[in-house]
Scaffold this active site. Structure first.
Site, PDB file in Angstrom:
ATOM      1  N   TYR A   1      12.855 -24.198  51.982  1.00 12.31           N
ATOM      2  CA  TYR A   1      13.714 -25.124  51.253  1.00 12.31           C
ATOM      3  C   TYR A   1      13.319 -25.197  49.792  1.00 12.31           C
ATOM      4  CZ  TYR A   1      10.159 -28.885  51.201  1.00 12.31           C
ATOM      5  OH  TYR A   1       9.042 -29.636  50.967  1.00 12.31           O
TER       6      TYR A   1
ATOM      7  N   LYS B   1       7.397 -22.457  50.599  1.00 11.53           N
ATOM      8  CA  LYS B   1       7.970 -23.810  50.720  1.00 11.53           C
ATOM      9  C   LYS B   1       8.702 -23.910  52.054  1.00 11.53           C
ATOM     10  CE  LYS B   1       9.916 -27.390  47.766  1.00 11.53           C
ATOM     11  NZ  LYS B   1       8.903 -28.386  48.103  1.00 11.53           N
TER      12      LYS B   1
ATOM     13  N   LEU C   1       1.268 -25.202  46.854  1.00 11.60           N
ATOM     14  CA  LEU C   1       2.612 -24.781  46.460  1.00 11.60           C
ATOM     15  C   LEU C   1       2.610 -24.541  44.951  1.00 11.60           C
ATOM     16  CD1 LEU C   1       5.552 -24.571  47.711  1.00 11.60           C
ATOM     17  CD2 LEU C   1       5.980 -26.655  46.410  1.00 11.60           C
TER      18      LEU C   1
ATOM     19  N   GLU D   1      -3.970 -30.354  46.814  1.00 15.68           N
ATOM     20  CA  GLU D   1      -2.809 -31.012  46.219  1.00 15.68           C
ATOM     21  C   GLU D   1      -2.582 -32.306  46.997  1.00 15.68           C
ATOM     22  OE1 GLU D   1       0.652 -28.445  46.567  1.00 15.68           O
ATOM     23  OE2 GLU D   1       0.127 -27.846  48.595  1.00 15.68           O
TER      24      GLU D   1
HETATM   25  N1  PDD Z   1       7.869 -31.336  47.291  1.00 17.49           N
HETATM   26  N2  PDD Z   1       3.173 -29.496  46.742  1.00 17.49           N
HETATM   27  C1  PDD Z   1       3.875 -29.804  47.836  1.00 17.49           C
HETATM   28  C2  PDD Z   1       3.193 -29.733  49.159  1.00 17.49           C
HETATM   29  C3  PDD Z   1       5.225 -30.200  47.725  1.00 17.49           C
HETATM   30  O1  PDD Z   1       5.919 -30.502  48.835  1.00 17.49           O
HETATM   31  C4  PDD Z   1       5.821 -30.298  46.444  1.00 17.49           C
HETATM   32  C5  PDD Z   1       7.252 -30.702  46.232  1.00 17.49           C
HETATM   33  C6  PDD Z   1       5.040 -29.964  45.320  1.00 17.49           C
HETATM   34  C7  PDD Z   1       5.589 -30.027  43.917  1.00 17.49           C
HETATM   35  O2  PDD Z   1       6.464 -28.958  43.672  1.00 17.49           O
HETATM   36  P1  PDD Z   1       7.636 -29.083  42.615  1.00 17.49           P
HETATM   37  O3  PDD Z   1       7.031 -29.490  41.323  1.00 17.49           O
HETATM   38  O4  PDD Z   1       8.195 -27.710  42.529  1.00 17.49           O
HETATM   39  O5  PDD Z   1       8.599 -30.091  43.151  1.00 17.49           O
HETATM   40  C8  PDD Z   1       3.720 -29.567  45.507  1.00 17.49           C
HETATM   41  C9  PDD Z   1       9.299 -31.617  47.224  1.00 17.49           C
HETATM   42  C10 PDD Z   1       9.692 -32.436  46.048  1.00 17.49           C
HETATM   43  C11 PDD Z   1       9.729 -32.202  48.546  1.00 17.49           C
HETATM   44  O6  PDD Z   1       9.185 -31.773  49.554  1.00 17.49           O
HETATM   45  O7  PDD Z   1      10.632 -33.026  48.590  1.00 17.49           O
END
Ligand code: PDD
Length: 278
Positions: A31, A145, A202, A178
């Site tokens: 996703y 992701k 990620l 993270e």
């Molecule tokens: N999540 N690390 C993890 C485990 C994440 O699920 C996310 C983002 C990030 C940050 O990535 P980005 O800056 O590209 O949004 C880091 C999204 C927002 C979610 O699961 O809804």
């Protein structure tokens, strides 16, 4: 509320996928979440490139070209009244006739929806947020992701039970990776630090934007491993994600971080990030 499902534009309440969908049966899909401000995507191409990498890593053919994705997303944005939106994209390995661990060659399922993205609550941000540390029990491909988010949800269950806002993940050996749904930064002696890209985190698009801001503004930044000790003794701790932007964490495991309020480096980076929104 209109959403997109496999080429159709339908009310979200009527959007249905098969019970045979491998996303439903196996969590077999990936996703993206893309922020949109004033009806323009922030990092749209970067998010779609990451989607391509996620699909490549799990061997699903990308059902759309970059231009097709952008067209679908723009059409979705126009179905909503909100200027600021969060675009959710999910691609699964489709719905074969029979449940089988072996992937079969059926068309991917493609689903997109948009939800309003609230304005950041700057006053609340300035007070800062709280977190706990929890064991990072995830697998070895956290750079994908994947929709399979059970360990992340279990981490959030623990933070909810502890009455705090988030969970920061720590691998055996005390290496901080993270947070449950965000990347992590610390500031120590005015140097911004974040764990380097690896299969343990990620590759966040917001993280990349923070790196870009730091480079442009000549703020010292290091991509280095962060120990739990470094975390607990940092002057500032931030989390970054497409939905929450950049937020300061001022209490971890009941211990005050830095001054106990959002820090000055966070303030600068947060302001520069706001300026990226068109
Ligand atoms: N999540 N690390 C993890 C485990 C994440 O699920 C996310 C983002 C990030 C940050 O990535 P980005 O800056 O590209 O949004 C880091 C999204 C927002 C979610 O699961 O809804």
């Amino acid at each position: 509320m209109i959403c997109y499902l496999n080429g159709e534009w339908i009310p979200q309440a009527n959007a249905k996928v098969s019970v045979m969908d491998r996303g439903f049966l196996f969590g077999d899909g990936v996703y993206e979440v893309i922020p949109c401000y004033n009806r323009s995507l922030l990092g749209g191409v970067e998010h779609l490139e990451r989607l391509q990498r996620s699909l490549d890593k799990i061997g699903i053919e990308n059902p759309h070209s970059m231009d097709e994705w952008l067209e679908i997303i723009h059409r979705l944005i126009l179905t909503k009244e909100d200027e600021d939106q969060s675009i959710y994209i999910q691609v699964t390995r489709g719905a074969p006739a029979k449940r089988d661990h072996n992937p079969s060659d059926v068309p991917a399922t493609v689903f997109l929806m948009s939800t309003p993205l609230g304005k950041p609550n700057v006053e609340r941000h300035r007070q800062g947020y709280s977190a706990i540390t929890v064991d990072d029990i995830r697998w070895h491909h956290c750079d994908i992701k994947a929709i399979t988010l059970l360990p992340n949800i279990m981490a959030r269950q623990l933070s909810q039970a502890a009455g705090v806002d988030d969970a920061i993940l720590v691998r055996p050996g005390d290496c901080v990776t993270e947070a449950a749904a965000s990347n992590l930064f610390i500031v120590k002696n005015s140097i911004i630090k974040t764990p380097p890209l690896s299969e343990q985190i990620l590759p966040g698009i917001t993280r990349a934007l923070v790196l870009m801001i730091a480079a442009e503004q000549q703020l010292p930044l290091e991509e280095v491993e962060i120990s739990k000790d470094d975390l607990m003794n940092a002057d500032e701790v931030w989390l970054s994600s497409s939905t929450r932007e950049i937020i300061p964490i001022v209490m971890i495991d009941g211990k005050t971080i830095g001054s106990g309020q959002s820090g000055s480096v966070w303030s600068q980076v947060f302001e520069y990030y706001q300026a990226l929104k068109k």
